[in-house]
Motif scaffolding. Structure first.
Motif, mmCIF file in Angstrom:
data_model
loop_
_atom_site.group_PDB
_atom_site.id
_atom_site.type_symbol
_atom_site.label_atom_id
_atom_site.label_comp_id
_atom_site.label_asym_id
_atom_site.label_seq_id
_atom_site.Cartn_x
_atom_site.Cartn_y
_atom_site.Cartn_z
ATOM 1 N N HIS A 1 5.193 62.570 49.443
ATOM 2 C CA HIS A 1 5.267 61.891 50.738
ATOM 3 C C HIS A 1 6.578 62.102 51.484
ATOM 4 O O HIS A 1 6.732 61.586 52.589
ATOM 5 C CB HIS A 1 5.058 60.385 50.543
ATOM 6 N N SER B 1 10.591 59.121 51.942
ATOM 7 C CA SER B 1 10.171 57.717 51.866
ATOM 8 C C SER B 1 9.782 57.328 50.449
ATOM 9 O O SER B 1 9.705 56.142 50.124
ATOM 10 C CB SER B 1 8.993 57.455 52.812
ATOM 11 N N SER C 1 8.618 64.001 59.463
ATOM 12 C CA SER C 1 8.145 62.833 58.717
ATOM 13 C C SER C 1 8.473 62.940 57.231
ATOM 14 O O SER C 1 8.630 61.923 56.549
ATOM 15 C CB SER C 1 6.634 62.663 58.896
ATOM 16 N N SER D 1 11.878 61.496 56.732
ATOM 17 C CA SER D 1 12.052 60.130 57.212
ATOM 18 C C SER D 1 12.091 59.165 56.038
ATOM 19 O O SER D 1 11.354 59.317 55.066
ATOM 20 C CB SER D 1 10.907 59.755 58.158
ATOM 21 N N VAL E 1 11.199 56.128 56.208
ATOM 22 C CA VAL E 1 10.070 55.211 56.339
ATOM 23 C C VAL E 1 8.833 56.026 56.687
ATOM 24 O O VAL E 1 8.830 56.776 57.660
ATOM 25 C CB VAL E 1 10.318 54.148 57.423
ATOM 26 N N ALA E 2 7.792 55.890 55.891
ATOM 27 C CA ALA E 2 6.563 56.646 56.111
ATOM 28 C C ALA E 2 5.696 55.946 57.152
ATOM 29 O O ALA E 2 5.724 54.719 57.280
ATOM 30 C CB ALA E 2 5.791 56.797 54.807
ATOM 31 N N PRO E 3 4.904 56.701 57.908
ATOM 32 C CA PRO E 3 4.018 56.071 58.892
ATOM 33 C C PRO E 3 2.932 55.226 58.244
ATOM 34 O O PRO E 3 2.410 54.302 58.857
ATOM 35 C CB PRO E 3 3.417 57.277 59.635
ATOM 36 N N GLU E 4 2.579 55.538 57.013
ATOM 37 C CA GLU E 4 1.571 54.767 56.293
ATOM 38 C C GLU E 4 2.095 54.446 54.898
ATOM 39 O O GLU E 4 2.868 55.194 54.322
ATOM 40 C CB GLU E 4 0.260 55.554 56.179
ATOM 41 N N THR F 1 5.898 51.120 54.809
ATOM 42 C CA THR F 1 6.287 50.753 56.169
ATOM 43 C C THR F 1 7.420 49.729 56.134
ATOM 44 O O THR F 1 7.692 49.129 55.089
ATOM 45 C CB THR F 1 5.087 50.152 56.913
ATOM 46 N N PRO F 2 8.096 49.490 57.261
ATOM 47 C CA PRO F 2 9.143 48.461 57.287
ATOM 48 C C PRO F 2 8.634 47.087 56.851
ATOM 49 O O PRO F 2 9.347 46.341 56.173
ATOM 50 C CB PRO F 2 9.589 48.459 58.753
#
Length: 305
Positions: free
Chosen positions: A71, A74, A216, A219, A221-224, A227-228
């Motif tokens: 992933h 993240s 991504s 990053s 923080v992953a989009p899925e 998450t925060p």
């Protein structure tokens, strides 16, 4: 040559035998029950590595590197979820030291009665059984990957289990603290040892960025999934849960003084956060290396990266 050279296997055997011998030898110094369950005689460095060793298992490096491989960066949050709780450990440690209890269950017995203490013990046994199972599974995967299949996970798991049960039963908490000190130093060294060569092989962080070509993946923080909201929620829940862990009394209370336990608990966990970062960067660099080599990523087991 397929697998590890005999010299490497000898060193591995020597390490396992040495750790077991050291733990068993600690048992000779046990004169009373408190020496076995709660020897309050260790200084800052010992308590620091004990906290680090208690909170760090072989499966965690595998989980973080594997998660990062899948992933992106993240994946670091698989272990950094406790990051925001670390400052609170400075306050928690002396409280547990002042309980003057042998186990966490003793505190529940004094506050709520024996029935709650028994319930806590049952839940703790079940939870630790699962944790030990994951630890052994991670250790088996690590050994099998590191020896290129020469030592299978099915063989490594029972061997490791027998060894740590042997020195734990012989030397008690003191044996665990002493062996944690040695293994903690080795864990720190091994966590960062591979990183320079891995980054060099892919052209550094800039090479990783160019190879992945996917913001991504870099990053935090992953989009899925991670998450925060997930991070914040877990941080709150883990802060509540850390004081109910079966091992918390030994981590905080086995030092000579409150400061020894306090310093050890915080510093040991900070070391783990640094090692976690090394595991994550190693995982993402390994992904870049495989991509540069033109490997089929679907055929690669991330747990053995």
């Amino acid at each position: 040559m397929n697998g590890l050279p005999l010299a490497d296997l000898f060193v591995l055997f020597l390490y396992l035998a040495g750790i077991t011998w050291l733990g068993v030898r600690m048992g000779k110094g046990i004169q009373k029950q408190s020496d076995f369950f709660m020897p309050r005689r260790f200084g800052k460095s010992m308590m620091m590595m004990h906290a680090f060793g208690t909170g760090t298992a072989s499966d965690q490096a595998v989980v973080v590197a594997s998660g990062t491989f899948r992933h992106g960066l993240s994946g670091i949050w698989y272990q950094w979820l406790w990051l925001f709780n670390t400052p609170f450990y400075w306050l928690i440690a002396p409280i547990f030291r002042r309980f003057r209890a042998t186990t966490t269950a003793d505190v529940y017995a004094l506050r709520f009665g024996s029935s709650v203490a028994v319930l806590f013990s049952i839940v703790g046994i079940i939870g630790l059984a699962v944790k030990i199972g994951l630890l052994l599974k991670g250790a088996g995967a690590l050994v099998e990957s590191g020896t290129q299949g020469m030592v299978s996970a099915s063989f490594a798991v029972p061997v490791v289990a027998v060894l740590f049960v042997a020195y734990g039963m012989a030397g008690g908490l003191g044996a665990a603290i002493v062996t944690d000190y040695i293994q903690g130093i080795l864990t720190v060294l091994f966590s960062v040892m591979l990183l320079p060569w891995t980054l060099s092989a892919v052209g550094g962080l800039s090479g990783v960025r160019e190879t992945l070509n996917d913001p991504s993946m870099l990053s935090m923080v992953a989009p899925e999934g991670v998450t925060p909201f997930f991070i914040a929620t877990f941080a709150v829940l883990s802060l509540v849960g850390i004081v109910a862990q079966p091992f918390i009394m030994g981590v905080c209370g086995a030092g000579r003084t409150e400061m020894d336990g306090r310093f050890g608990f915080v510093a040991g966990n900070l070391i783990k956060r640094i090692c976690t970062a090394a595991w994550a960067v190693t995982g993402i660099a390994a992904l870049a290396w495989y991509m540069q080599e033109g490997a089929d990523l679907t055929s690669i087991d991330p747990d053995q990266v």
